[in-house]
Design an enzyme around this catalytic site. Sequence first.
Site, short mmCIF file in Angstrom:
data_model
loop_
_atom_site.label_atom_id
_atom_site.label_comp_id
_atom_site.label_asym_id
_atom_site.label_seq_id
_atom_site.Cartn_x
_atom_site.Cartn_y
_atom_site.Cartn_z
N GLY A 1 0.84 -1.21 0.00
CA GLY A 1 0.00 0.00 0.00
C GLY A 1 0.87 1.25 0.00
O GLY A 1 0.68 2.16 -0.82
N HIS A 2 1.83 1.30 0.92
CA HIS A 2 2.76 2.44 0.96
C HIS A 2 3.54 2.54 -0.36
O HIS A 2 3.73 3.63 -0.91
CB HIS A 2 3.79 2.27 2.08
CG HIS A 2 3.22 2.20 3.46
ND1 HIS A 2 3.24 1.05 4.20
CD2 HIS A 2 2.62 3.14 4.24
CE1 HIS A 2 2.70 1.26 5.39
NE2 HIS A 2 2.30 2.53 5.44
N GLN B 1 -0.50 11.27 17.69
CA GLN B 1 -1.77 10.80 17.12
C GLN B 1 -2.25 9.50 17.77
O GLN B 1 -3.28 8.96 17.39
CB GLN B 1 -1.65 10.64 15.61
CG GLN B 1 -0.79 9.49 15.13
CD GLN B 1 -0.59 9.54 13.63
OE1 GLN B 1 0.03 10.44 13.09
NE2 GLN B 1 -1.15 8.56 12.92
P1 AMP Z 1 0.60 4.83 7.68
O1 AMP Z 1 2.02 4.34 7.64
O2 AMP Z 1 -0.37 3.83 8.16
O3 AMP Z 1 0.49 6.17 8.38
O4 AMP Z 1 0.21 5.11 6.17
C1 AMP Z 1 0.94 6.01 5.37
C2 AMP Z 1 0.16 6.30 4.12
O5 AMP Z 1 -0.03 5.09 3.40
C3 AMP Z 1 -1.22 6.88 4.41
O6 AMP Z 1 -1.50 7.91 3.48
C4 AMP Z 1 -2.13 5.68 4.21
O7 AMP Z 1 -3.43 6.02 3.83
C5 AMP Z 1 -1.40 4.96 3.09
N1 AMP Z 1 -1.81 3.54 3.08
C6 AMP Z 1 -1.78 2.67 4.11
N2 AMP Z 1 -2.29 1.48 3.73
C7 AMP Z 1 -2.64 1.62 2.43
C8 AMP Z 1 -3.24 0.74 1.46
N3 AMP Z 1 -3.57 -0.51 1.75
N4 AMP Z 1 -3.45 1.22 0.21
C9 AMP Z 1 -3.11 2.50 -0.11
N5 AMP Z 1 -2.56 3.36 0.75
C10 AMP Z 1 -2.32 2.93 2.01
#
Ligand code: AMP
Length: 305
Positions: free
Chosen positions: A36-37, A61
Amino acid sequence: MGLIRALDEVRRFSHEVREQGRSLGLVPTMGALHEGHLSLVRRARSECTSVVVSIFVNPTQFGPREDLGRYPRNLERDLGLLTPFKIDAVFAPDAGTMYPSGFDTFVDPGAVAQSLEGALRPGHFRGVATVVLKLLNLVRPTTAYFGQKDFQQAMVIRRLIEDFNLDVRLALCPIVREPDGLAMSSRNAYLSAEERVAALALSRALQRAETAFCHGETRLEALVDEMKRVIAAEPHLQLDYAAVAEAQTLAPPAVVIAGSVALIAARVGSTRLLDNLILAPPGTNDEDRLREFETRNSKLEIRNS
Ligand code: AMP
């Protein structure tokens, strides 16, 4: 790919990029990177001449009873995953660098941050908006990339960019899922095999709501009930909320239309999982849903550009 820890270094880097007139993409993350990232990094790489990924598990947060302490951290592994993308830098500051003693100013997001996640996690979006503003000020990107996975977060940041007149474009990227439909998340690493199966009910519930919508159901309560029924049938899951919301404001829509967003959050064991779906006519793929969403909701972005 440089590893930047210090604020003056990231400022210097960003200054050099802008001096040379290059576009700069920022992908803010908390690490424990997954596909996803990486989809955000790939998009940033394809649109910008320079790319920075930030890795920072932002303490402000997390609530006092949340998983800050056990949140997965593995910088070496993350750097390895990023290497093939040939990005310019990873910005990975310490908590003490971002919040030195005496730090005392926070961003207070408004209505868009009050419902859903905001209602369940008091102060969460205050921490998110504060750290994102700090990252945007430090890196000064031309475009910041966020995932639809955290839909409400993206709308809070959109509002922040608009309200504080920030000179940055927000790019929203589709949710990347496992082949069986589970939205990828760093927190999926917490799940046991049994919990992993239970977690599938989230994406199934969203699909069920969409199927009902596509069959002509536009009553909010009826769509929410569809989702609740799917979650209730899964004994390992505790529902936090199932909702259909207006895209920009996250408020309940007077009428559910294509472009309204179904959102769901549930706990499995001690792990919280989120998912959402932009409602669309049958056969619409995720990129098209988001493109349509961006077209319909482009006003905020245009006013800032
Ligand atoms: P996080 O590390 O959880 O703060 O996520 C960092 C970024 O990656 C944020 O903008 C999330 O929305 C995005 N993100 C996390 N999981 C996914 C996913 N499965 N698909 C797309 N973007 C994602």
